[in-house]
Write an enzyme that holds these catalytic residues in place. Structure first.
Site, PDB file in Angstrom:
ATOM      1  CB  ILE A 142      -0.982   0.021   1.192  1.00 22.19           C
ATOM      2  CG1 ILE A 142      -1.956   1.202   1.087  1.00 22.19           C
ATOM      3  CG2 ILE A 142      -0.250  -0.013   2.510  1.00 22.19           C
ATOM      4  CD1 ILE A 142      -3.127   1.136   2.067  1.00 22.19           C
ATOM      5  CB  VAL A 178      -0.030   7.612  -0.146  1.00 20.05           C
ATOM      6  CG1 VAL A 178      -0.491   9.024  -0.494  1.00 20.05           C
ATOM      7  CG2 VAL A 178      -1.211   6.754   0.306  1.00 20.05           C
ATOM      8  NE  ARG A 224       3.491  12.799   8.283  1.00 22.05           N
ATOM      9  CZ  ARG A 224       3.529  12.438   9.567  1.00 22.05           C
ATOM     10  NH1 ARG A 224       2.550  12.760  10.369  1.00 22.05           N
ATOM     11  NH2 ARG A 224       4.530  11.753  10.033  1.00 22.05           N
ATOM     12  NE  ARG A 225      -1.601  16.933   1.388  1.00 19.26           N
ATOM     13  CZ  ARG A 225      -1.013  17.492   0.370  1.00 19.26           C
ATOM     14  NH1 ARG A 225      -1.318  17.130  -0.856  1.00 19.26           N
ATOM     15  NH2 ARG A 225      -0.104  18.429   0.552  1.00 19.26           N
ATOM     16  N   GLY A 226      -5.007  11.415   4.641  1.00 20.20           N
ATOM     17  CA  GLY A 226      -6.111  10.483   4.794  1.00 20.20           C
ATOM     18  C   GLY A 226      -6.263   9.475   3.668  1.00 20.20           C
ATOM     19  NE  ARG A 262      -9.669   6.314   9.590  1.00 17.45           N
ATOM     20  CZ  ARG A 262      -9.493   5.408  10.539  1.00 17.45           C
ATOM     21  NH1 ARG A 262      -8.309   4.931  10.776  1.00 17.45           N
ATOM     22  NH2 ARG A 262     -10.508   4.984  11.253  1.00 17.45           N
ATOM     23  CD  GLU A 289       3.876 -10.182   5.926  1.00 17.67           C
ATOM     24  OE1 GLU A 289       3.474 -11.319   6.197  1.00 17.67           O
ATOM     25  OE2 GLU A 289       3.582  -9.591   4.863  1.00 17.67           O
ATOM     26  CG  ASN A 339       7.025   2.462   7.605  1.00 14.41           C
ATOM     27  OD1 ASN A 339       6.669   3.554   8.044  1.00 14.41           O
ATOM     28  ND2 ASN A 339       6.717   2.052   6.380  1.00 14.41           N
ATOM     29  CE1 TYR A 396      -1.108  -0.159   7.133  1.00 13.78           C
ATOM     30  CE2 TYR A 396       1.082  -0.771   7.870  1.00 13.78           C
ATOM     31  CZ  TYR A 396       0.219  -0.433   6.852  1.00 13.78           C
ATOM     32  OH  TYR A 396       0.673  -0.383   5.558  1.00 13.78           O
TER      33      TYR A 396
END
Length: 164
Positions: free
Chosen positions: A78, A80, A86-88, A91, A112, A117, A124
């Protein structure tokens, strides 16, 4: 990419082979040890769930890859784009991934994450994932060393009870 992508203007779309240049650009900007084009092609050919987060005015700003197993979904990657972190968006993708797990009646979502990190681990944990173990030497690291991975899982109770 200086403007903030508004949540209402983003959407997830299935990734295709022609999207891989944009995926690789994000992957290489995000990780010291990025996946290769071959890794992404193998995932596409294997039929893994591969979704790209698209903002119409910017194009691809993130993606996730997940593999279904017996009663579970495993998040393999995953990401971004750094300018959009840090802009959602992560999520939002996790919300979609949880909905996918529910729809596929997967009772757990696994992943994992590198021990180092801390930002991802905190995300998470806030999301509800729990640490379930450690994989020693799981990730490549600088030099000849390898880095451990924290194994995390998220229960999907709606799927476990057949609700969906």
């Amino acid at each position: 990419m200086n403007a903030v992508v508004q949540p209402a203007s983003r959407m997830l779309l299935p990734l295709r082979e022609e999207d891989l240049d944009a995926v690789l650009e994000i992957e290489q900007a995000t990780y010291d040890f990025p996946w290769t084009r071959g890794n992404f092609l193998d995932s596409l050919r294997a039929g893994y769930e591969m979704q790209g987060l698209v903002a119409p005015q910017y194009g691809l700003i993130g993606y996730f890859i997940a593999m279904q197993g017996a009663g579970e979904l495993h998040l393999l990657n995953i990401s971004v784009a750094p300018a959009e972190q840090r802009r959602g968006h992560a999520r939002y993708m996790l919300d979609e991934l949880r909905a996918l797990a529910r729809a596929r009646r997967a009772a757990q979502l696994w992943l994992e994450v590198r021990v180092s990190n801390e930002r991802a681990r905190a995300l998470y944990e806030r999301y509800g994932f729990r640490n379930t173990g450690l994989r020693r030497g799981y990730y490549p690291a600088l030099g000849r060393k390898r880095e451990d991975a924290v194994v995390m899982s998220l229960q999907i109770p709606e799927a476990a009870h057949g609700l969906g």
